[in-house]
Design an enzyme around this catalytic site. Structure first.
Site, PDB file in Angstrom:
ATOM      1  N   ASP A  36       0.782  -1.156   0.168  1.00  0.00           N
ATOM      2  CA  ASP A  36      -0.632   0.018   0.056  1.00  0.00           C
ATOM      3  C   ASP A  36       1.251   1.359  -0.256  1.00  0.00           C
ATOM      4  O   ASP A  36       1.771   1.188   0.555  1.00  0.00           O
ATOM      5  CB  ASP A  36      -1.044   0.120   0.873  1.00  0.00           C
ATOM      6  CG  ASP A  36      -1.828   1.483   1.392  1.00  0.00           C
ATOM      7  OD1 ASP A  36      -1.778   1.964   0.748  1.00  0.00           O
ATOM      8  OD2 ASP A  36      -2.532   0.563   1.610  1.00  0.00           O
ATOM      9  N   ILE A  37       0.619   1.980  -0.781  1.00  0.00           N
ATOM     10  CA  ILE A  37       1.533   3.717  -1.092  1.00  0.00           C
ATOM     11  C   ILE A  37       1.268   4.530   0.189  1.00  0.00           C
ATOM     12  O   ILE A  37       1.794   4.932   0.449  1.00  0.00           O
ATOM     13  CB  ILE A  37       1.446   4.089  -2.243  1.00  0.00           C
ATOM     14  CG1 ILE A  37      -0.500   4.428  -2.166  1.00  0.00           C
ATOM     15  CG2 ILE A  37       1.591   3.232  -2.870  1.00  0.00           C
ATOM     16  CD1 ILE A  37      -0.277   5.259  -3.826  1.00  0.00           C
ATOM     17  N   ASN A  88     -13.378  -4.056   3.446  1.00  0.00           N
ATOM     18  CA  ASN A  88     -14.330  -3.201   3.855  1.00  0.00           C
ATOM     19  C   ASN A  88     -15.726  -3.180   2.676  1.00  0.00           C
ATOM     20  O   ASN A  88     -15.517  -3.007   1.362  1.00  0.00           O
ATOM     21  CB  ASN A  88     -14.331  -1.225   4.443  1.00  0.00           C
ATOM     22  CG  ASN A  88     -13.068  -1.330   5.359  1.00  0.00           C
ATOM     23  OD1 ASN A  88     -13.660  -1.945   6.756  1.00  0.00           O
ATOM     24  ND2 ASN A  88     -12.272  -0.821   4.870  1.00  0.00           N
ATOM     25  N   HIS A  94     -16.500   2.521   5.475  1.00  0.00           N
ATOM     26  CA  HIS A  94     -14.889   3.012   5.089  1.00  0.00           C
ATOM     27  C   HIS A  94     -14.451   1.991   4.078  1.00  0.00           C
ATOM     28  O   HIS A  94     -13.006   1.891   3.962  1.00  0.00           O
ATOM     29  CB  HIS A  94     -13.539   2.460   6.267  1.00  0.00           C
ATOM     30  CG  HIS A  94     -14.913   2.714   7.697  1.00  0.00           C
ATOM     31  ND1 HIS A  94     -14.576   4.005   8.596  1.00  0.00           N
ATOM     32  CD2 HIS A  94     -15.662   2.254   8.704  1.00  0.00           C
ATOM     33  CE1 HIS A  94     -15.631   4.322   9.236  1.00  0.00           C
ATOM     34  NE2 HIS A  94     -15.393   2.846   9.673  1.00  0.00           N
ATOM     35  N   GLN A  95     -15.397   1.631   3.126  1.00  0.00           N
ATOM     36  CA  GLN A  95     -14.217   1.424   1.700  1.00  0.00           C
ATOM     37  C   GLN A  95     -14.568   2.631   1.189  1.00  0.00           C
ATOM     38  O   GLN A  95     -15.168   3.627   0.390  1.00  0.00           O
ATOM     39  CB  GLN A  95     -15.882   0.753   0.918  1.00  0.00           C
ATOM     40  CG  GLN A  95     -14.804  -0.012  -0.607  1.00  0.00           C
ATOM     41  CD  GLN A  95     -15.658  -1.045  -1.570  1.00  0.00           C
ATOM     42  OE1 GLN A  95     -17.049  -1.066  -0.535  1.00  0.00           O
ATOM     43  NE2 GLN A  95     -15.555  -1.514  -2.499  1.00  0.00           N
ATOM     44  N   HIS A 101     -11.075  -5.782  -1.929  1.00  0.00           N
ATOM     45  CA  HIS A 101      -9.815  -5.994  -1.788  1.00  0.00           C
ATOM     46  C   HIS A 101      -9.355  -6.013  -0.479  1.00  0.00           C
ATOM     47  O   HIS A 101     -10.530  -5.838   0.468  1.00  0.00           O
ATOM     48  CB  HIS A 101      -9.226  -4.202  -2.276  1.00  0.00           C
ATOM     49  CG  HIS A 101      -9.184  -3.268  -1.178  1.00  0.00           C
ATOM     50  ND1 HIS A 101     -10.377  -2.565  -1.446  1.00  0.00           N
ATOM     51  CD2 HIS A 101      -8.774  -2.374  -0.315  1.00  0.00           C
ATOM     52  CE1 HIS A 101     -10.550  -1.259  -1.096  1.00  0.00           C
ATOM     53  NE2 HIS A 101     -10.571  -1.710  -0.175  1.00  0.00           N
ATOM     54  N   PHE A 102      -8.146  -6.823   0.467  1.00  0.00           N
ATOM     55  CA  PHE A 102      -8.438  -7.320   1.587  1.00  0.00           C
ATOM     56  C   PHE A 102      -6.343  -6.565   2.099  1.00  0.00           C
ATOM     57  O   PHE A 102      -5.525  -6.354   1.525  1.00  0.00           O
ATOM     58  CB  PHE A 102      -7.939  -8.840   1.567  1.00  0.00           C
ATOM     59  CG  PHE A 102      -9.417  -9.067   1.663  1.00  0.00           C
ATOM     60  CD1 PHE A 102      -9.489  -9.724   2.179  1.00  0.00           C
ATOM     61  CD2 PHE A 102      -9.065 -10.034  -0.184  1.00  0.00           C
ATOM     62  CE1 PHE A 102     -11.322 -10.469   2.043  1.00  0.00           C
ATOM     63  CE2 PHE A 102     -10.423 -10.785  -0.044  1.00  0.00           C
ATOM     64  CZ  PHE A 102     -11.449 -10.376   0.810  1.00  0.00           C
ATOM     65  N   HIS A 103      -6.842  -5.971   2.708  1.00  0.00           N
ATOM     66  CA  HIS A 103      -5.778  -5.012   3.620  1.00  0.00           C
ATOM     67  C   HIS A 103      -4.650  -6.622   4.278  1.00  0.00           C
ATOM     68  O   HIS A 103      -5.329  -7.015   5.485  1.00  0.00           O
ATOM     69  CB  HIS A 103      -6.218  -3.443   5.134  1.00  0.00           C
ATOM     70  CG  HIS A 103      -7.090  -2.900   3.725  1.00  0.00           C
ATOM     71  ND1 HIS A 103      -6.042  -1.812   3.691  1.00  0.00           N
ATOM     72  CD2 HIS A 103      -7.778  -2.740   3.657  1.00  0.00           C
ATOM     73  CE1 HIS A 103      -6.908  -1.195   2.888  1.00  0.00           C
ATOM     74  NE2 HIS A 103      -7.920  -1.250   2.838  1.00  0.00           N
TER      75      HIS A 103
END
Length: 148
Positions: A36-37, A88, A94-95, A101-103
């Site tokens: 993630d940037i 999310n 909070h998407q 996507h998965f964090h």
């Protein structure tokens, strides 16, 4: 038309196609994982299914079956003892990007990574009667869906 338009403007679809550079970690037929940037902590990674779907319940199962083993590999490669896997669905949940996507968020200490407190996780007390009634309702619906 809206789905086709979002495919051409989706930042994650552009990353998958190589139109936007990324720090790729793993790529499979169904998934693409990268750093993630805007990390919450060092090593914060994203696992994105290659199917452009907005919410997890709309995603075909084969993409879901691919995503969590990738998240696990990333956590293992980083030697993470403590971490969060976060996903999310919808703006009020909070998407921020309209692509599933998965964090994978490393939690190296109490102040870095995902920080939750009582106000962020407002647990409520449920009575056994409420739980029993909802359990019956939900299991009936699940049984009606058939075998997963």
């Amino acid at each position: 038309m809206a789905a086709a338009r979002s495919l051409t403007t989706c930042i994650f679809c552009k990353i998958i196609k190589g139109e936007i550079p990324s720090f790729k970690l793993i790529e499979t037929v169904h998934s693409y994982a990268f750093l993630d940037i805007g990390p919450v902590s060092k090593g914060h990674a994203l696992v994105i299914p290659k199917d452009h779907t907005v919410k997890m319940h709309e995603l075909p199962d084969e993409y879901l079956a691919d995503a969590l083993p990738i998240a696990k590999k990333i956590a293992l490669a980083q030697g993470l003892e403590n971490y969060n896997i976060l996903q999310n669905n919808g703006r009020i949940a909070h998407q921020q990007v309209d692509h599933v996507h998965f964090h994978v968020v490393p939690k190296p200490n109490a102040t870095e990574g995902l920080v939750l407190n009582e106000s962020c996780w407002p647990a409520k007390t449920a009575s056994m009667e409420e739980l029993k009634a909802y359990h019956a309702e939900l299991t009936t619906k699940l049984e009606g869906m058939g075998k997963l």
